[in-house]
Design a protein around this motif. Sequence first.
Motif, PDB file in Angstrom:
ATOM      1  N   PRO A  23       0.591  -1.254   0.089  1.00  0.00           N
ATOM      2  CA  PRO A  23      -0.271   0.074   0.410  1.00  0.00           C
ATOM      3  C   PRO A  23       0.946   1.208   0.069  1.00  0.00           C
ATOM      4  O   PRO A  23       2.207   1.086   0.264  1.00  0.00           O
ATOM      5  CB  PRO A  23      -0.357   0.117   0.981  1.00  0.00           C
ATOM      6  CG  PRO A  23      -0.435  -0.985   2.125  1.00  0.00           C
ATOM      7  CD  PRO A  23       1.338  -1.980   1.203  1.00  0.00           C
ATOM      8  N   ARG A  24       0.416   2.427  -0.132  1.00  0.00           N
ATOM      9  CA  ARG A  24       0.771   3.796  -0.247  1.00  0.00           C
ATOM     10  C   ARG A  24       1.296   3.728   0.947  1.00  0.00           C
ATOM     11  O   ARG A  24      -0.152   3.992   1.802  1.00  0.00           O
ATOM     12  CB  ARG A  24       0.146   4.604  -1.122  1.00  0.00           C
ATOM     13  CG  ARG A  24       0.766   5.800  -0.700  1.00  0.00           C
ATOM     14  CD  ARG A  24       0.284   6.847  -1.659  1.00  0.00           C
ATOM     15  NE  ARG A  24       1.277   8.826  -2.050  1.00  0.00           N
ATOM     16  CZ  ARG A  24       0.084   9.926  -2.579  1.00  0.00           C
ATOM     17  NH1 ARG A  24      -1.390   9.662  -2.132  1.00  0.00           N
ATOM     18  NH2 ARG A  24       0.950  10.571  -2.247  1.00  0.00           N
ATOM     19  N   VAL A  25       1.827   4.727   1.712  1.00  0.00           N
ATOM     20  CA  VAL A  25       2.460   4.850   3.276  1.00  0.00           C
ATOM     21  C   VAL A  25       3.568   5.937   3.088  1.00  0.00           C
ATOM     22  O   VAL A  25       4.529   5.863   1.933  1.00  0.00           O
ATOM     23  CB  VAL A  25       3.565   3.522   2.954  1.00  0.00           C
ATOM     24  CG1 VAL A  25       4.311   3.825   5.091  1.00  0.00           C
ATOM     25  CG2 VAL A  25       2.940   1.914   3.721  1.00  0.00           C
ATOM     26  N   ARG A  26       2.932   6.691   3.881  1.00  0.00           N
ATOM     27  CA  ARG A  26       3.881   7.935   4.022  1.00  0.00           C
ATOM     28  C   ARG A  26       4.283   8.569   5.818  1.00  0.00           C
ATOM     29  O   ARG A  26       3.479   7.395   6.458  1.00  0.00           O
ATOM     30  CB  ARG A  26       2.613   9.168   3.262  1.00  0.00           C
ATOM     31  CG  ARG A  26       2.617   9.365   1.908  1.00  0.00           C
ATOM     32  CD  ARG A  26       1.445  10.124   1.222  1.00  0.00           C
ATOM     33  NE  ARG A  26       0.808   9.326   1.246  1.00  0.00           N
ATOM     34  CZ  ARG A  26      -0.411  10.866   1.283  1.00  0.00           C
ATOM     35  NH1 ARG A  26      -0.828  11.135   0.718  1.00  0.00           N
ATOM     36  NH2 ARG A  26      -1.809   9.302   1.201  1.00  0.00           N
ATOM     37  N   TRP A  27       5.375   9.179   5.311  1.00  0.00           N
ATOM     38  CA  TRP A  27       5.302   9.637   7.302  1.00  0.00           C
ATOM     39  C   TRP A  27       5.497  11.110   7.365  1.00  0.00           C
ATOM     40  O   TRP A  27       6.365  11.524   6.624  1.00  0.00           O
ATOM     41  CB  TRP A  27       6.585   8.416   7.467  1.00  0.00           C
ATOM     42  CG  TRP A  27       7.492   8.822   6.742  1.00  0.00           C
ATOM     43  CD1 TRP A  27       8.079   8.517   5.228  1.00  0.00           C
ATOM     44  CD2 TRP A  27       8.639   9.482   7.244  1.00  0.00           C
ATOM     45  NE1 TRP A  27       9.378   8.313   4.755  1.00  0.00           N
ATOM     46  CE2 TRP A  27      10.299   8.880   5.767  1.00  0.00           C
ATOM     47  CE3 TRP A  27       8.934  10.007   7.582  1.00  0.00           C
ATOM     48  CZ2 TRP A  27      11.068   9.697   5.781  1.00  0.00           C
ATOM     49  CZ3 TRP A  27      10.201  10.667   7.556  1.00  0.00           C
ATOM     50  CH2 TRP A  27      11.488  11.151   6.875  1.00  0.00           C
ATOM     51  N   TRP A  28       5.642  11.589   7.997  1.00  0.00           N
ATOM     52  CA  TRP A  28       6.122  12.467   9.246  1.00  0.00           C
ATOM     53  C   TRP A  28       6.547  12.353   9.981  1.00  0.00           C
ATOM     54  O   TRP A  28       6.598  11.670  11.271  1.00  0.00           O
ATOM     55  CB  TRP A  28       4.455  13.424   9.421  1.00  0.00           C
ATOM     56  CG  TRP A  28       4.929  14.863  10.566  1.00  0.00           C
ATOM     57  CD1 TRP A  28       5.002  15.393   9.823  1.00  0.00           C
ATOM     58  CD2 TRP A  28       4.819  14.996  11.745  1.00  0.00           C
ATOM     59  NE1 TRP A  28       5.525  16.659  10.230  1.00  0.00           N
ATOM     60  CE2 TRP A  28       5.457  16.224  11.675  1.00  0.00           C
ATOM     61  CE3 TRP A  28       4.659  13.819  13.025  1.00  0.00           C
ATOM     62  CZ2 TRP A  28       4.982  16.244  12.899  1.00  0.00           C
ATOM     63  CZ3 TRP A  28       5.313  14.039  13.928  1.00  0.00           C
ATOM     64  CH2 TRP A  28       5.500  16.108  14.166  1.00  0.00           C
ATOM     65  N   VAL A  29       7.654  13.448  10.101  1.00  0.00           N
ATOM     66  CA  VAL A  29       8.759  13.445  11.704  1.00  0.00           C
ATOM     67  C   VAL A  29       8.806  15.241  11.874  1.00  0.00           C
ATOM     68  O   VAL A  29       8.881  15.881  10.479  1.00  0.00           O
ATOM     69  CB  VAL A  29      10.341  12.389  11.514  1.00  0.00           C
ATOM     70  CG1 VAL A  29      10.808  13.410  10.815  1.00  0.00           C
ATOM     71  CG2 VAL A  29      10.691  12.669  12.803  1.00  0.00           C
ATOM     72  N   PRO A  30       8.875  15.607  12.985  1.00  0.00           N
ATOM     73  CA  PRO A  30       9.137  17.190  13.680  1.00  0.00           C
ATOM     74  C   PRO A  30      10.180  17.327  12.931  1.00  0.00           C
ATOM     75  O   PRO A  30      11.325  16.541  13.194  1.00  0.00           O
ATOM     76  CB  PRO A  30       8.877  17.190  15.103  1.00  0.00           C
ATOM     77  CG  PRO A  30       8.747  15.696  15.388  1.00  0.00           C
ATOM     78  CD  PRO A  30       8.372  15.161  13.860  1.00  0.00           C
ATOM     79  N   GLU A  31      10.819  18.955  12.640  1.00  0.00           N
ATOM     80  CA  GLU A  31      11.977  18.946  12.071  1.00  0.00           C
ATOM     81  C   GLU A  31      13.023  18.866  13.710  1.00  0.00           C
ATOM     82  O   GLU A  31      14.531  18.738  13.570  1.00  0.00           O
ATOM     83  CB  GLU A  31      11.615  20.675  11.351  1.00  0.00           C
ATOM     84  CG  GLU A  31      11.422  20.421  10.500  1.00  0.00           C
ATOM     85  CD  GLU A  31      11.040  22.275  10.233  1.00  0.00           C
ATOM     86  OE1 GLU A  31      11.463  22.991  10.909  1.00  0.00           O
ATOM     87  OE2 GLU A  31      10.576  22.117   9.063  1.00  0.00           O
ATOM     88  N   GLU A  32      12.781  18.956  14.976  1.00  0.00           N
ATOM     89  CA  GLU A  32      13.446  19.001  16.247  1.00  0.00           C
ATOM     90  C   GLU A  32      13.936  17.698  16.979  1.00  0.00           C
ATOM     91  O   GLU A  32      14.303  17.487  17.309  1.00  0.00           O
ATOM     92  CB  GLU A  32      12.458  19.803  16.893  1.00  0.00           C
ATOM     93  CG  GLU A  32      11.743  19.122  17.515  1.00  0.00           C
ATOM     94  CD  GLU A  32      10.198  19.804  16.777  1.00  0.00           C
ATOM     95  OE1 GLU A  32       9.303  20.502  17.477  1.00  0.00           O
ATOM     96  OE2 GLU A  32      10.611  20.491  15.425  1.00  0.00           O
ATOM     97  N   ALA A  33      13.156  16.444  15.650  1.00  0.00           N
ATOM     98  CA  ALA A  33      12.738  14.883  16.217  1.00  0.00           C
ATOM     99  C   ALA A  33      15.402  15.074  16.158  1.00  0.00           C
ATOM    100  O   ALA A  33      15.587  15.514  15.637  1.00  0.00           O
ATOM    101  CB  ALA A  33      12.605  13.997  15.022  1.00  0.00           C
ATOM    102  N   GLY A  34      15.590  14.373  16.770  1.00  0.00           N
ATOM    103  CA  GLY A  34      16.948  14.756  17.553  1.00  0.00           C
ATOM    104  C   GLY A  34      16.966  12.015  17.279  1.00  0.00           C
ATOM    105  O   GLY A  34      16.539  12.375  16.825  1.00  0.00           O
ATOM    106  N   PRO A  35      18.705  12.290  17.490  1.00  0.00           N
ATOM    107  CA  PRO A  35      19.601  11.226  17.375  1.00  0.00           C
ATOM    108  C   PRO A  35      18.528   9.713  18.118  1.00  0.00           C
ATOM    109  O   PRO A  35      18.801   8.820  17.808  1.00  0.00           O
ATOM    110  CB  PRO A  35      20.638  11.397  17.461  1.00  0.00           C
ATOM    111  CG  PRO A  35      20.528  12.994  18.596  1.00  0.00           C
ATOM    112  CD  PRO A  35      19.180  13.134  18.763  1.00  0.00           C
ATOM    113  N   ALA A  36      17.779   9.690  19.507  1.00  0.00           N
ATOM    114  CA  ALA A  36      17.215   9.278  20.089  1.00  0.00           C
ATOM    115  C   ALA A  36      16.286   8.587  19.342  1.00  0.00           C
ATOM    116  O   ALA A  36      15.536   8.905  18.790  1.00  0.00           O
ATOM    117  CB  ALA A  36      16.630   9.762  21.543  1.00  0.00           C
ATOM    118  N   PRO A  37      16.234   7.016  19.813  1.00  0.00           N
ATOM    119  CA  PRO A  37      14.917   6.557  18.941  1.00  0.00           C
ATOM    120  C   PRO A  37      13.269   6.388  19.486  1.00  0.00           C
ATOM    121  O   PRO A  37      13.160   7.262  20.526  1.00  0.00           O
ATOM    122  CB  PRO A  37      15.281   5.108  19.801  1.00  0.00           C
ATOM    123  CG  PRO A  37      16.380   4.672  20.014  1.00  0.00           C
ATOM    124  CD  PRO A  37      16.840   5.955  20.217  1.00  0.00           C
TER     125      PRO A  37
END
Length: 406
Positions: free
Chosen positions: A190-204
């Motif tokens: 299926p079509r899958v899209r994702w979002w993450v905030p710009e301020e996300a750091g290296p931690a999982p």
Amino acid sequence: MPADQLTDLLDPARWDPLPHPPAMEYPLPVRRRDPRTLPPAPATGSAPEVLSRGADGVLLRLRHRAPRARAVALHASGWWRPQPADALDLVPAGDGWWEIVLEAPADWRTSYGFVEHDGPGDPPWWEAGLKAPGAPVHPDALCAHRHGAARGGAERSVLSLPFDGLFRAGRDDAETPAEVHELPLGPDAPRVRWWVPEEAGPAPLPLLVVTDGAEHVEQLGTPERLRRGVEAGVLPPLVAVFVDAGEHRGDVLGVPGGQARWIPEDLVPRLRAAGLTAPGGRRLALTDDPARTIITGASYGGLTALFTAARAPGTIGIAIAQSVSLWRYPRGALVGPLREAAGYAPLRLRLHAGRFEGSMAADARALADALDGSGAEVTLDLHSGGHDWAWWQPALLHDLAAELGR
């Protein structure tokens, strides 16, 4: 129980979906006021207008301009059989305006619009009801909040009496769209899209998997609301993955196979193993903690969320399941698999149902009661709403904030 036995319990060959039951449109007494006994509506301003608010309800005025209409009615999700049949009809207010003043629950959230009748005879909704009113549904021109996630992509206005703040349902066309990225998975996925905030750091990062992804991304503005929550500190940085249902929704959602199998057995392990690459080459790692991995869905998507949790509690530990289409299988069919899953790994189930969507509230209560003592942490929230994005979207976001704020 070994994990492979959980999978056996959910072998699609053992699960034959039942036919959709006849629609149950329960009569709904409507209490209204004569607008002529109240101060006139302002000449300008937004709508709906709350005239007074008490602990249990509000007095609400809605207006619609239809100069050529002979009758106009409020079309609100779940309020399909008002009693009497004309209880949601607006009354003429001069210069082509129509209005209605009614008493509504203080926690009412609904997608709504207006239907007009300009032909001879009685309005067709007096006999047919308002679910299929026999006339087009027009959004409220006075209401700034809308979504296009109704069946067929129709636009509806959003009325939300509880204060949802950052998480109010509906698009905000003045808001800068959040940047979403497509995950290249090949023609069979299926079509899958994702979002993450710009301020996300290296931690999982925590992971949210959302069914009916197209509605959330294109019609509801869910990525924008997630961004608001992170920027306000209500949500931690997270990755949200939106999975489209596609053209054959009933084949891939609401069944023990389909996306309920693909998400925990393919998508989530792939994301955890490979991570994601944000714009600019920034590498993102995803948590492998089931208690920070959430699946959510509504209607058939809600059933998918429960099937996923039952299939892989050691992979996805939280399911937010709204208006679950439990009618699709014999009563209690999911109890056994969910009980077994809760014995395998910690499992949290957040169930939701609307008071104006037939038997779904009672079915959800029966499931929650049957899971008592199973080891699963189960909550059930009832909402004054129908089968409706107007409360599904904010309830999801409030739950997400509560779960990730633990």
